[in-house]
Motif scaffolding. Structure first.
Motif, mmCIF file in Angstrom:
data_model
loop_
_atom_site.group_PDB
_atom_site.id
_atom_site.type_symbol
_atom_site.label_atom_id
_atom_site.label_comp_id
_atom_site.label_asym_id
_atom_site.label_seq_id
_atom_site.Cartn_x
_atom_site.Cartn_y
_atom_site.Cartn_z
ATOM 1 N N UNK A 81 68.566 68.170 46.715
ATOM 2 C CA UNK A 81 67.626 68.299 47.832
ATOM 3 C C UNK A 81 67.096 69.735 47.877
ATOM 4 N N UNK A 82 66.313 70.059 46.891
ATOM 5 C CA UNK A 82 65.772 71.417 46.789
ATOM 6 C C UNK A 82 64.904 71.755 48.005
ATOM 7 N N UNK A 83 65.059 72.960 48.479
ATOM 8 C CA UNK A 83 64.240 73.455 49.585
ATOM 9 C C UNK A 83 62.925 74.056 49.102
ATOM 10 N N UNK A 84 62.822 74.278 47.802
ATOM 11 C CA UNK A 84 61.637 74.893 47.208
ATOM 12 C C UNK A 84 61.031 73.948 46.177
ATOM 13 N N UNK A 85 59.704 73.947 46.039
ATOM 14 C CA UNK A 85 59.060 73.058 45.078
ATOM 15 C C UNK A 85 59.255 73.515 43.634
ATOM 16 N N UNK A 86 58.896 72.648 42.703
ATOM 17 C CA UNK A 86 59.140 72.910 41.282
ATOM 18 C C UNK A 86 58.202 73.954 40.706
ATOM 19 N N UNK A 87 56.958 73.987 41.148
ATOM 20 C CA UNK A 87 55.954 74.895 40.596
ATOM 21 C C UNK A 87 56.153 76.317 41.121
ATOM 22 N N UNK A 88 56.038 77.297 40.218
ATOM 23 C CA UNK A 88 56.171 78.695 40.640
ATOM 24 C C UNK A 88 55.103 79.078 41.659
ATOM 25 N N UNK A 89 53.879 78.582 41.469
ATOM 26 C CA UNK A 89 52.809 78.881 42.425
ATOM 27 C C UNK A 89 53.129 78.271 43.781
ATOM 28 N N UNK A 90 53.608 77.019 43.777
ATOM 29 C CA UNK A 90 53.966 76.373 45.039
ATOM 30 C C UNK A 90 55.136 77.082 45.715
ATOM 31 N N UNK A 91 56.099 77.553 44.918
ATOM 32 C CA UNK A 91 57.223 78.282 45.518
ATOM 33 C C UNK A 91 56.735 79.555 46.201
ATOM 34 N N UNK A 92 55.792 80.246 45.565
ATOM 35 C CA UNK A 92 55.246 81.456 46.187
ATOM 36 C C UNK A 92 54.508 81.125 47.476
ATOM 37 N N UNK A 93 53.787 79.998 47.483
ATOM 38 C CA UNK A 93 53.078 79.576 48.696
ATOM 39 C C UNK A 93 54.059 79.262 49.812
ATOM 40 N N UNK A 94 55.127 78.539 49.476
ATOM 41 C CA UNK A 94 56.146 78.196 50.468
ATOM 42 C C UNK A 94 56.803 79.458 51.018
ATOM 43 N N UNK A 95 57.129 80.392 50.139
ATOM 44 C CA UNK A 95 57.741 81.645 50.618
ATOM 45 C C UNK A 95 56.792 82.404 51.541
ATOM 46 N N UNK A 96 55.509 82.407 51.201
ATOM 47 C CA UNK A 96 54.537 83.082 52.070
ATOM 48 C C UNK A 96 54.493 82.427 53.444
ATOM 49 N N UNK A 97 54.506 81.101 53.479
ATOM 50 C CA UNK A 97 54.502 80.387 54.758
ATOM 51 C C UNK A 97 55.755 80.717 55.560
ATOM 52 N N UNK A 98 56.900 80.718 54.884
ATOM 53 C CA UNK A 98 58.160 81.027 55.565
ATOM 54 C C UNK A 98 58.170 82.453 56.084
ATOM 55 N N UNK A 99 57.606 83.378 55.312
ATOM 56 C CA UNK A 99 57.638 84.781 55.712
ATOM 57 C C UNK A 99 56.683 85.083 56.861
ATOM 58 N N UNK A 100 55.647 84.277 57.047
ATOM 59 C CA UNK A 100 54.817 84.438 58.248
ATOM 60 C C UNK A 100 55.695 84.315 59.489
#
Length: 210
Positions: A81-100
């Motif tokens: 149950x990964x909390x982060x997506x498979x794509x490096x670009x998507x992971x960066x997008x998710x981290x940006x959303x979380x960091x907001x």
């Protein structure tokens, strides 16, 4: 592996970690920390967390601090149950959303900031306006990202890292009566996430007192 989470009932950061632990299906011991009575300033707790903040996750007696670091450790250590997506670009997008949420909203309306505003003789209506301003600013940036990337949850169609942060932040917004009507994508994603059993179980209503 023994996991012990030092957590406060309504604090956003440990709420995030409770969600992450539950999504991973991990058993953990929860030890309440009473922020109101300043239990986090005790020498025993400072020995675990030099910042005297929550959460602290003890892993076989070794402490981890900072909620995002803990959530990423959980994802690396327990990949199901990964909390982060498979794509490096998507992971960066998710981290940006979380960091907001983690960097731009939450630090400006947590308990120590509200206490300092009180010490500066800023009254409750003005403190609440302060909280609302920063939540609304951050949500204004987050709303189009969830509208673009969300498919039920904040990013994609399974609960992940952004949901771990979004649900507690919306909980706080509701506590302070922040108007969320300008943010329909955020409201919809948070409501959908709250219905997930693992996320529902992390709610402050299920937390031991303190």
């Amino acid at each position: 592996m023994k996991l012990v989470l030092h957590s406060a009932k309504r604090a956003s950061a440990p709420y995030r970690v409770r969600i992450g632990l539950n999504l991973k299906g991990l058993a953990f011991e929860l030890r309440p920390v009473d922020l109101v009575s300043n239990a986090h300033q005790d020498d025993a707790y400072r020995a675990l967390n030099a910042q005297a903040l929550v959460p602290t996750l003890e892993v076989d007696g070794r402490p981890l601090t900072q909620s995002l670091a803990i959530l990423e450790w959980l994802d690396e250590t327990f990949p199901d149950h990964s909390l982060l997506p498979a794509s490096a670009f998507d992971r960066a997008t998710v981290r940006a959303m979380a960091e907001i949420i983690a960097c731009d909203i939450h630090p400006l309306n947590n308990l120590r900031i509200l206490r300092q505003l009180t010490a500066l003789e800023i009254d409750e209506p003005a403190r609440n306006a302060w909280v609302a301003r920063w939540i609304q600013d951050g949500f204004a940036a987050l709303e189009p990202m969830i509208a673009q990337h969300g498919r039920g949850y904040a990013f994609g169609d399974t609960p992940g890292l952004v949901d771990c942060l979004l649900v507690p932040q919306v909980f706080n917004a509701n506590r302070f009566n922040v108007d969320l009507s300008p943010f329909p994508a955020i409201e919809a994603a948070a409501a959908h996430a709250r219905a997930h059993p693992a996320i529902a179980a992390a709610h402050p209503d299920h937390h031991p007192e303190r």
